[in-house]
Design a protein around this motif. Structure first.
Motif, PDB file in Angstrom:
ATOM      1  N   UNK A 231       0.821  -1.205   0.000  1.00 35.88           N
ATOM      2  CA  UNK A 231       0.000   0.000   0.000  1.00 35.88           C
ATOM      3  C   UNK A 231       0.859   1.261   0.000  1.00 35.88           C
ATOM      4  N   UNK A 232       1.925   1.256   0.769  1.00 37.95           N
ATOM      5  CA  UNK A 232       2.818   2.420   0.811  1.00 37.95           C
ATOM      6  C   UNK A 232       3.388   2.724  -0.563  1.00 37.95           C
ATOM      7  N   UNK A 233       3.936   1.701  -1.228  1.00 40.47           N
ATOM      8  CA  UNK A 233       4.565   1.943  -2.520  1.00 40.47           C
ATOM      9  C   UNK A 233       3.548   2.308  -3.592  1.00 40.47           C
ATOM     10  N   UNK A 234       2.358   1.729  -3.530  1.00 39.18           N
ATOM     11  CA  UNK A 234       1.324   2.062  -4.504  1.00 39.18           C
ATOM     12  C   UNK A 234       0.802   3.484  -4.288  1.00 39.18           C
ATOM     13  N   UNK A 235       0.592   3.859  -3.037  1.00 36.44           N
ATOM     14  CA  UNK A 235       0.123   5.218  -2.746  1.00 36.44           C
ATOM     15  C   UNK A 235       1.196   6.241  -3.099  1.00 36.44           C
ATOM     16  N   UNK A 236       2.459   5.875  -2.884  1.00 29.33           N
ATOM     17  CA  UNK A 236       3.554   6.767  -3.273  1.00 29.33           C
ATOM     18  C   UNK A 236       3.547   6.996  -4.777  1.00 29.33           C
ATOM     19  N   UNK A 237       3.395   5.921  -5.539  1.00 31.05           N
ATOM     20  CA  UNK A 237       3.372   6.048  -6.999  1.00 31.05           C
ATOM     21  C   UNK A 237       2.175   6.844  -7.488  1.00 31.05           C
ATOM     22  N   UNK A 238       1.040   6.693  -6.811  1.00 27.61           N
ATOM     23  CA  UNK A 238      -0.138   7.466  -7.202  1.00 27.61           C
ATOM     24  C   UNK A 238       0.123   8.956  -7.073  1.00 27.61           C
ATOM     25  N   UNK A 239       0.984   9.326  -6.128  1.00 28.10           N
ATOM     26  CA  UNK A 239       1.316  10.746  -5.945  1.00 28.10           C
ATOM     27  C   UNK A 239       2.395  11.205  -6.918  1.00 28.10           C
ATOM     28  N   UNK A 240       3.452  10.406  -7.101  1.00 31.68           N
ATOM     29  CA  UNK A 240       4.597  10.868  -7.892  1.00 31.68           C
ATOM     30  C   UNK A 240       4.532  10.450  -9.362  1.00 31.68           C
ATOM     31  N   UNK A 241       3.723   9.415  -9.671  1.00 27.19           N
ATOM     32  CA  UNK A 241       3.618   8.912 -11.044  1.00 27.19           C
ATOM     33  C   UNK A 241       2.145   8.655 -11.383  1.00 27.19           C
ATOM     34  N   UNK A 242       1.298   9.657 -11.323  1.00 25.85           N
ATOM     35  CA  UNK A 242      -0.129   9.410 -11.536  1.00 25.85           C
ATOM     36  C   UNK A 242      -0.396   8.704 -12.863  1.00 25.85           C
ATOM     37  N   UNK A 243      -1.192   7.644 -12.787  1.00 24.70           N
ATOM     38  CA  UNK A 243      -1.435   6.817 -13.964  1.00 24.70           C
ATOM     39  C   UNK A 243      -2.163   7.564 -15.067  1.00 24.70           C
ATOM     40  N   UNK A 244      -2.889   8.611 -14.720  1.00 20.96           N
ATOM     41  CA  UNK A 244      -3.619   9.378 -15.732  1.00 20.96           C
ATOM     42  C   UNK A 244      -2.690  10.203 -16.619  1.00 20.96           C
ATOM     43  N   UNK A 245      -1.452  10.406 -16.186  1.00 25.39           N
ATOM     44  CA  UNK A 245      -0.476  11.173 -16.964  1.00 25.39           C
ATOM     45  C   UNK A 245       0.095  10.269 -18.057  1.00 25.39           C
ATOM     46  N   UNK A 246      -0.013  10.645 -19.331  1.00 26.20           N
ATOM     47  CA  UNK A 246       0.467   9.770 -20.415  1.00 26.20           C
ATOM     48  C   UNK A 246       1.972   9.522 -20.391  1.00 26.20           C
ATOM     49  N   UNK A 247       2.700  10.295 -19.619  1.00 31.24           N
ATOM     50  CA  UNK A 247       4.146  10.044 -19.507  1.00 31.24           C
ATOM     51  C   UNK A 247       4.448   8.813 -18.666  1.00 31.24           C
ATOM     52  N   UNK A 248       3.448   8.322 -17.946  1.00 26.69           N
ATOM     53  CA  UNK A 248       3.643   7.199 -17.019  1.00 26.69           C
ATOM     54  C   UNK A 248       2.822   6.000 -17.473  1.00 26.69           C
ATOM     55  N   UNK A 249       3.489   4.878 -17.664  1.00 34.56           N
ATOM     56  CA  UNK A 249       2.802   3.648 -18.048  1.00 34.56           C
ATOM     57  C   UNK A 249       2.809   2.691 -16.857  1.00 34.56           C
ATOM     58  N   UNK A 250       1.616   2.418 -16.312  1.00 36.09           N
ATOM     59  CA  UNK A 250       1.477   1.464 -15.210  1.00 36.09           C
ATOM     60  C   UNK A 250       1.250   0.076 -15.807  1.00 36.09           C
ATOM     61  N   UNK A 251       2.034  -0.892 -15.364  1.00 37.37           N
ATOM     62  CA  UNK A 251       1.939  -2.256 -15.886  1.00 37.37           C
ATOM     63  C   UNK A 251       1.810  -3.245 -14.734  1.00 37.37           C
TER      64      UNK A 251
END
Length: 345
Positions: A231-251
């Motif tokens: 949860x910590x790492x996922x919540x961190x990524x949601x803040x620093x690498x939001x999936x809605x931003x096309x520069x970030x690809x969540x896999x």
């Protein structure tokens, strides 16, 4: 810089790796690597420093700032134990990519960032931003024109992912559903020990992200601490690498294993690498998919991974169910958690 032969060489020579920093003395250890060293290394950390690797400490200010026009690396971020080293190795086979796996200097930047607003910070916020840009320029160098550098960061670096990628950088973020993550960690004694050792720092980071978090670490049983780490790492990524931003690809790594060719093609395209189907097929058919990526001398495969996950799921079923319920309860009360792909997708 033009008058200093070392600085001139450093600016264009990826063999001179800024390996680690000594903050107390404001200096950087430069290690001399070949391109083959980069490709072979699972970790660019202290394990790199064997007797055959030349190195020398240099004052930080003696190293050049390559400026905003210098190429910047692409980045792979992840939650840990979700195939990031495998993906790094595969992408390095599909195009002219120079892999930098877990460079130690990024840990220093993350440690500085964590304390940047505290009285004990060794750098000012301005110096942090200046040196972060400087390091990014250093890691963007390749061995040949057109070669793309790709940094595979350690999981804790996701906390500064937005600083590293900047306004134009592209990033891949690898994760797994919470159940598969827990099973993966429980399947390996070393993985579990590492995760539990990191739990206090992750709990502190999670509490900062979720100020109303109604728990202390001592209240959580071991398997729930593993879920908290997810949860910590996922919540961190949601803040620093939001999936809605096309520069970030969540896999979702588990989904990638179901169709690795399609996923690897999409990842390569995300990074602008113009994937070659034949090279991707060759990479997937080769030894990489049958080795443990962090220690290629050991065999490992997607089938073995799933077998170990299934065994862990059976052995720890009640504790895993309790841990997942803990995450789901938080998701029901906090939108930050509720928007995460808890069960994949």
């Amino acid at each position: 810089m033009a008058d200093d032969p070392f600085q001139h060489r450093f600016a264009g020579d990826a063999s001179l790796l800024p390996h680690m920093a000594d903050l107390a003395n404001d200096r950087v250890l430069i290690a001399l690597l070949t391109e083959a060293d980069y490709r072979a290394a699972s970790f660019l950390d202290q394990r790199l420093l064997t007797d055959r690797i030349g190195r020398e400490w240099m004052a930080w200010d003696a190293l050049p700032d390559l400026g905003p026009a210098a190429p910047r690396p692409h980045h792979i971020f992840h939650i840990g134990h979700v195939g990031s080293t495998l993906v790094s190795r595969l992408l390095a086979e599909t195009a002219d990519v120079l892999p930098l796996r877990e460079p130690m200097l990024l840990r220093t930047l993350a440690q500085v960032a964590e304390r940047i607003d505290r009285p004990e910070s060794v750098w000012s916020p301005d110096l942090y931003r200046q040196r972060l840009a400087q390091v990014s320029g250093w890691f963007g160098r390749g061995f040949a024109a057109g070669q793309v550098a790709m940094v595979k960061a350690s999981s804790v670096i996701t906390a500064i992912a937005d600083d590293l990628t900047g306004a134009d950088g592209r990033a891949l973020f690898l994760y797994a559903p919470v159940a598969r993550y827990i099973e993966t960690i429980l399947a390996g004694e070393a993985s579990l020990a590492e995760t539990l050792a990191q739990a206090p720092a992750r709990m502190a980071r999670l509490a900062a992200l979720l100020p109303d978090l109604p728990f202390a670490l001592w209240q959580l049983p071991p398997v729930t601490r593993v879920a908290m780490s997810w949860l910590c790492e996922m919540a961190t990524a949601a803040r620093t690498l939001p999936a809605a931003d096309p520069r970030h690809l969540w896999v979702d790594f588990e989904a990638m294993l179901a169709d690795p060719a399609a996923s690897l093609t999409a990842q390569a395209r995300h990074f602008g690498l113009a994937p070659d189907a034949a090279r991707i097929e060759t990479a997937l058919a080769g030894p990489i998919m049958r080795q443990y990526s962090k220690a290629p001398e050991h065999g490992y495969s997607p089938d073995l991974r799933r077998q170990l996950q299934a065994q862990a799921a059976a052995e720890h079923a009640p504790a895993i169910a309790e841990a997942i319920a803990w995450v789901e309860a938080l998701a029901a009360r906090d939108k930050t958690v509720g928007d995460l792909p808890i069960h994949g997708g």
